[in-house]
Design a protein around this motif. Structure first.
Motif, PDB file in Angstrom:
ATOM      1  N   ALA A 146       0.641  -1.144  -0.052  1.00  0.00           N
ATOM      2  CA  ALA A 146       0.023   0.052  -0.026  1.00  0.00           C
ATOM      3  C   ALA A 146       0.627   1.211   0.067  1.00  0.00           C
ATOM      4  O   ALA A 146       0.613   2.284  -0.789  1.00  0.00           O
ATOM      5  CB  ALA A 146      -1.021  -0.128   1.250  1.00  0.00           C
ATOM      6  N   LEU A 147       1.949   1.254   0.834  1.00  0.00           N
ATOM      7  CA  LEU A 147       2.857   2.449   0.803  1.00  0.00           C
ATOM      8  C   LEU A 147       3.491   2.561  -0.572  1.00  0.00           C
ATOM      9  O   LEU A 147       3.431   3.633  -0.861  1.00  0.00           O
ATOM     10  CB  LEU A 147       3.840   2.152   1.876  1.00  0.00           C
ATOM     11  N   ARG A 148       4.033   1.481  -1.210  1.00  0.00           N
ATOM     12  CA  ARG A 148       4.405   1.615  -2.445  1.00  0.00           C
ATOM     13  C   ARG A 148       3.723   2.207  -3.437  1.00  0.00           C
ATOM     14  O   ARG A 148       4.102   3.074  -4.329  1.00  0.00           O
ATOM     15  CB  ARG A 148       5.088   0.143  -3.004  1.00  0.00           C
ATOM     16  N   ARG A 149       2.499   1.683  -3.388  1.00  0.00           N
ATOM     17  CA  ARG A 149       1.215   2.495  -4.466  1.00  0.00           C
ATOM     18  C   ARG A 149       1.297   3.904  -4.208  1.00  0.00           C
ATOM     19  O   ARG A 149       1.197   4.562  -5.239  1.00  0.00           O
ATOM     20  CB  ARG A 149      -0.110   1.612  -4.364  1.00  0.00           C
TER      21      ARG A 149
ATOM     22  N   ALA B  32       2.087   6.951  -6.950  1.00  0.00           N
ATOM     23  CA  ALA B  32       0.879   7.759  -7.296  1.00  0.00           C
ATOM     24  C   ALA B  32       1.610   9.330  -6.982  1.00  0.00           C
ATOM     25  O   ALA B  32       1.216  10.057  -7.794  1.00  0.00           O
ATOM     26  CB  ALA B  32      -0.369   7.255  -6.573  1.00  0.00           C
ATOM     27  N   LEU B  33       2.368   9.386  -5.785  1.00  0.00           N
ATOM     28  CA  LEU B  33       2.564  10.899  -5.681  1.00  0.00           C
ATOM     29  C   LEU B  33       3.710  11.144  -6.574  1.00  0.00           C
ATOM     30  O   LEU B  33       4.195  12.430  -6.978  1.00  0.00           O
ATOM     31  CB  LEU B  33       3.195  10.808  -4.244  1.00  0.00           C
TER      32      LEU B  33
ATOM     33  N   GLN C 248       2.332  12.690  -9.493  1.00  0.00           N
ATOM     34  CA  GLN C 248       2.145  13.879  -9.491  1.00  0.00           C
ATOM     35  C   GLN C 248       2.981  14.906  -9.354  1.00  0.00           C
ATOM     36  O   GLN C 248       2.893  16.151  -9.025  1.00  0.00           O
ATOM     37  CB  GLN C 248       1.148  13.927  -8.054  1.00  0.00           C
ATOM     38  N   ASP C 249       4.430  14.597  -9.635  1.00  0.00           N
ATOM     39  CA  ASP C 249       5.577  15.141  -9.670  1.00  0.00           C
ATOM     40  C   ASP C 249       6.037  15.820  -8.254  1.00  0.00           C
ATOM     41  O   ASP C 249       6.531  16.960  -8.144  1.00  0.00           O
ATOM     42  CB  ASP C 249       5.247  16.845 -10.586  1.00  0.00           C
ATOM     43  N   LYS C 250       5.463  15.161  -7.137  1.00  0.00           N
ATOM     44  CA  LYS C 250       6.251  15.473  -5.956  1.00  0.00           C
ATOM     45  C   LYS C 250       7.630  14.883  -6.111  1.00  0.00           C
ATOM     46  O   LYS C 250       8.068  14.291  -6.561  1.00  0.00           O
ATOM     47  CB  LYS C 250       5.262  14.401  -4.906  1.00  0.00           C
TER      48      LYS C 250
END
Length: 250
Positions: free
Chosen positions: A177-180, A184-185, A188-190
């Motif tokens: 879950a953390l990897r997903r 995803a972040l 979003q260019d984080k």
């Protein structure tokens, strides 16, 4: 972007007979937006101290660090406004529900109520934590506590995320879950930086790896680049080769 240049930090001994400890001697790296950067090193290498300096929790003795162009020593408030931080101590309020824990930090960050509800729904879906939101956090498992702490760190939609050994004590499903979420972040260019000593985490998701040993950054690059530098085919072998080579020359 997070920029670190020649950071150093020394801790005084507990008494006059104890020598000072050089926790960070010379660490430099650049973590760019839209990428996941790992600080990889053994326990005691200086990773946590480096991240505490970057997140304004501690002042360096030497060197500089910038987050989004802001110097962490000269403009700590501007740095904190851009940061989401997950430390090794989750620090949840046990009598509050998960939702209340996250809402409290959202108010501290000045998140409007409408934005809070939208952000919480997004994070809840990404972290698969809908069934946790209205339960008191007392008695939560390590993975459940991580999810709440991570949602709390992200509720204000920061542009930079710093995580200190985030998968410690997590089971397989919580780690996935953390990897997903991190992937995803990244999309979003984080700008994402995390410390670890677990090779599988690095190989699974990282774009850039900074090897830290004995308080110094000794090599950086992609997994393939580090393997090429060390003359190995496996990242674990490259890490051992580069870290051992540094130890033998210091």
């Amino acid at each position: 972007m997070i920029e670190v240049e020649h950071l150093s930090k020394r801790f005084a001994g507990r008494n006059r007979k104890t020598a000072p400890v050089m926790a960070v001697a010379d660490v430099s790296f650049t973590a760019r937006n839209g990428r996941i950067t790992a600080l990889l090193g053994p326990n005691g290498a200086g990773k946590t101290t480096t991240l505490r300096i970057v997140t304004t929790l501690m002042q360096a003795d030497g060197g500089t660090a910038r987050v989004g162009g802001h110097d962490v020593a000269a403009a700590p408030a501007a740095v904190r406004a851009q940061l989401g931080v997950l430390s090794d101590a989750r620090g949840l309020y046990a009598r509050l529900t998960a939702r209340e824990n996250i809402a409290y930090f959202a108010r501290l960050r000045g998140v409007p109520p409408a934005d809070f509800e939208r952000r919480l729904a997004e994070l809840s879906a990404l972290l698969d934590m809908a069934d946790l939101l209205d339960r008191p956090t007392h008695g939560f498992s390590t993975g459940e506590r991580m999810k709440v702490a991570l949602a709390r760190a992200l509720i204000h939609d920061p542009s930079h995320l710093v995580l200190d050994e985030p998968t410690n004590g997590l089971d397989v499903m919580s780690t996935r879950a953390l990897r997903r979420l991190l992937l995803a972040l990244r999309a979003q260019d984080k700008c994402i930086v995390f410390s670890t000593h677990i090779m599988q985490e690095v190989e699974a998701i990282c774009d850039e790896i900074v090897i830290v040993a004995r308080g110094r950054s000794i090599a950086s690059g992609s997994a393939a680049a580090l393997c090429a530098q060390a003359g190995t085919t496996l990242l674990e072998d490259a890490f051992v080769t580069l870290a051992l080579g540094h130890a033998e020359t210091t």
